[in-house]
Motif scaffolding. Structure first.
Motif, PDB file in Angstrom:
ATOM      1  N   SER A  60      70.344 -21.951 -40.905  1.00  0.00           N
ATOM      2  CA  SER A  60      69.991 -20.785 -40.086  1.00  0.00           C
ATOM      3  C   SER A  60      70.157 -21.046 -38.587  1.00  0.00           C
ATOM      4  O   SER A  60      70.050 -20.124 -37.790  1.00  0.00           O
ATOM      5  CB  SER A  60      68.542 -20.372 -40.360  1.00  0.00           C
ATOM      6  N   GLY A  61      70.368 -22.298 -38.202  1.00  0.00           N
ATOM      7  CA  GLY A  61      70.448 -22.641 -36.785  1.00  0.00           C
ATOM      8  C   GLY A  61      69.118 -23.066 -36.199  1.00  0.00           C
ATOM      9  O   GLY A  61      68.945 -23.151 -34.993  1.00  0.00           O
ATOM     10  N   MET A  62      68.166 -23.359 -37.063  1.00  0.00           N
ATOM     11  CA  MET A  62      66.817 -23.741 -36.643  1.00  0.00           C
ATOM     12  C   MET A  62      66.837 -24.877 -35.622  1.00  0.00           C
ATOM     13  O   MET A  62      66.086 -24.850 -34.653  1.00  0.00           O
ATOM     14  CB  MET A  62      66.000 -24.144 -37.880  1.00  0.00           C
ATOM     15  N   GLU A  63      67.700 -25.866 -35.816  1.00  0.00           N
ATOM     16  CA  GLU A  63      67.710 -27.025 -34.916  1.00  0.00           C
ATOM     17  C   GLU A  63      67.961 -26.599 -33.476  1.00  0.00           C
ATOM     18  O   GLU A  63      67.296 -27.057 -32.548  1.00  0.00           O
ATOM     19  CB  GLU A  63      68.774 -28.029 -35.359  1.00  0.00           C
ATOM     20  N   HIS A  64      68.912 -25.697 -33.277  1.00  0.00           N
ATOM     21  CA  HIS A  64      69.265 -25.285 -31.923  1.00  0.00           C
ATOM     22  C   HIS A  64      68.155 -24.449 -31.293  1.00  0.00           C
ATOM     23  O   HIS A  64      67.814 -24.640 -30.118  1.00  0.00           O
ATOM     24  CB  HIS A  64      70.593 -24.541 -31.943  1.00  0.00           C
ATOM     25  N   GLY A  65      67.563 -23.548 -32.076  1.00  0.00           N
ATOM     26  CA  GLY A  65      66.449 -22.750 -31.566  1.00  0.00           C
ATOM     27  C   GLY A  65      65.255 -23.617 -31.216  1.00  0.00           C
ATOM     28  O   GLY A  65      64.620 -23.440 -30.170  1.00  0.00           O
ATOM     29  N   ALA A  66      64.947 -24.582 -32.084  1.00  0.00           N
ATOM     30  CA  ALA A  66      63.821 -25.485 -31.828  1.00  0.00           C
ATOM     31  C   ALA A  66      64.082 -26.325 -30.581  1.00  0.00           C
ATOM     32  O   ALA A  66      63.197 -26.495 -29.735  1.00  0.00           O
ATOM     33  CB  ALA A  66      63.558 -26.376 -33.038  1.00  0.00           C
ATOM     34  N   ALA A  67      65.301 -26.847 -30.454  1.00  0.00           N
ATOM     35  CA  ALA A  67      65.633 -27.674 -29.289  1.00  0.00           C
ATOM     36  C   ALA A  67      65.454 -26.879 -28.002  1.00  0.00           C
ATOM     37  O   ALA A  67      64.897 -27.392 -27.017  1.00  0.00           O
ATOM     38  CB  ALA A  67      67.063 -28.198 -29.411  1.00  0.00           C
ATOM     39  N   GLY A  86      65.388 -15.758 -23.561  1.00  0.00           N
ATOM     40  CA  GLY A  86      65.674 -14.346 -23.772  1.00  0.00           C
ATOM     41  C   GLY A  86      64.729 -13.679 -24.767  1.00  0.00           C
ATOM     42  O   GLY A  86      64.733 -12.465 -24.907  1.00  0.00           O
ATOM     43  N   TRP A  87      63.941 -14.472 -25.461  1.00  0.00           N
ATOM     44  CA  TRP A  87      62.964 -13.947 -26.420  1.00  0.00           C
ATOM     45  C   TRP A  87      61.581 -14.000 -25.780  1.00  0.00           C
ATOM     46  O   TRP A  87      61.321 -14.847 -24.927  1.00  0.00           O
ATOM     47  CB  TRP A  87      62.949 -14.798 -27.690  1.00  0.00           C
ATOM     48  N   PRO A 129      66.137 -10.243 -27.458  1.00  0.00           N
ATOM     49  CA  PRO A 129      66.690  -9.360 -26.437  1.00  0.00           C
ATOM     50  C   PRO A 129      67.206  -8.037 -27.016  1.00  0.00           C
ATOM     51  O   PRO A 129      67.285  -7.031 -26.303  1.00  0.00           O
ATOM     52  CB  PRO A 129      67.826 -10.171 -25.815  1.00  0.00           C
ATOM     53  N   ASP A 130      67.507  -8.024 -28.311  1.00  0.00           N
ATOM     54  CA  ASP A 130      67.982  -6.805 -28.975  1.00  0.00           C
ATOM     55  C   ASP A 130      66.823  -5.967 -29.519  1.00  0.00           C
ATOM     56  O   ASP A 130      67.039  -4.946 -30.171  1.00  0.00           O
ATOM     57  CB  ASP A 130      68.943  -7.153 -30.109  1.00  0.00           C
ATOM     58  N   GLY A 131      65.571  -6.411 -29.273  1.00  0.00           N
ATOM     59  CA  GLY A 131      64.400  -5.683 -29.742  1.00  0.00           C
ATOM     60  C   GLY A 131      63.951  -6.054 -31.141  1.00  0.00           C
ATOM     61  O   GLY A 131      62.936  -5.569 -31.634  1.00  0.00           O
ATOM     62  N   ARG A 132      64.691  -6.951 -31.788  1.00  0.00           N
ATOM     63  CA  ARG A 132      64.350  -7.375 -33.150  1.00  0.00           C
ATOM     64  C   ARG A 132      63.169  -8.348 -33.103  1.00  0.00           C
ATOM     65  O   ARG A 132      63.099  -9.218 -32.240  1.00  0.00           O
ATOM     66  CB  ARG A 132      65.565  -8.055 -33.788  1.00  0.00           C
ATOM     67  N   ASP A 133      62.240  -8.183 -34.031  1.00  0.00           N
ATOM     68  CA  ASP A 133      61.065  -9.053 -34.113  1.00  0.00           C
ATOM     69  C   ASP A 133      61.251 -10.109 -35.193  1.00  0.00           C
ATOM     70  O   ASP A 133      61.877  -9.854 -36.228  1.00  0.00           O
ATOM     71  CB  ASP A 133      59.807  -8.246 -34.447  1.00  0.00           C
ATOM     72  N   MET A 134      60.710 -11.303 -34.937  1.00  0.00           N
ATOM     73  CA  MET A 134      60.679 -12.379 -35.923  1.00  0.00           C
ATOM     74  C   MET A 134      59.235 -12.878 -35.980  1.00  0.00           C
ATOM     75  O   MET A 134      58.733 -13.464 -35.016  1.00  0.00           O
ATOM     76  CB  MET A 134      61.622 -13.518 -35.536  1.00  0.00           C
TER      77      MET A 134
END
Length: 155
Positions: free
Chosen positions: A137-144, A48-49, A71-76
């Protein structure tokens, strides 16, 4: 988002996170997918990103800059500088995020056996507090999820 179990995450010291995953692809292809903007755009980021900025000057002292859009338009945004490069087996770079404190030193090792590549990245933070904030921060799930997308692309 969850870790499907294909990404192993450990905390070997109070300042480090180590992530390991095996990809069913030769080391050269994995290295290219991790370093070439045209390939990174195809898989990097949670579902979704999109990777709207992907710049990499792949040389020692060269900088990289990536910006993911949600998906909300927010940038990282994130950036770093390459410290050591030995294609296709070794890559060391700094990494910092626009919206998080501190800088990490990331050491990536790719080893190949029987056409499969073991990806091991050690991320060292300036303090245990920063490392713990990253874990929370949930990094593990995003990385996976990112590495699942990479595995799909490599297939």
């Amino acid at each position: 988002m969850k870790n499907t179990g294909t990404l192993k995450v450990s905390l070997p010291t109070e300042r480090e996170i180590v992530m390991t995953r095996v990809f069913d692809a030769p080391r050269r292809l994995v290295f290219d997918a991790l370093t070439k903007p045209e390939l990174l755009r195809r898989w990097f980021g949670p579902r979704g990103w999109s990777l709207v900025v992907c710049e990499a000057d792949l040389k020692v002292g060269g900088a990289w800059r990536w910006v993911l859009r949600g998906p909300d338009g927010r940038d990282m945004g994130m950036r770093g500088v390459y410290q050591e490069i030995t294609p296709p087996e070794w890559l060391v770079s700094t990494e910092s995020f626009d919206d998080y404190p501190g800088e990490s030193l990331n050491t990536l090792i790719l080893s190949e056996e029987d056409g499969k590549t073991t990806f091991t990245i050690t991320v060292r933070y300036a303090s245990q507090e920063i490392r713990d904030a990253v874990i929370k921060s949930g990094m593990e799930h995003g990385a996976a999820e990112c590495y699942d997308k990479l595995a799909e692309m490599l297939a």
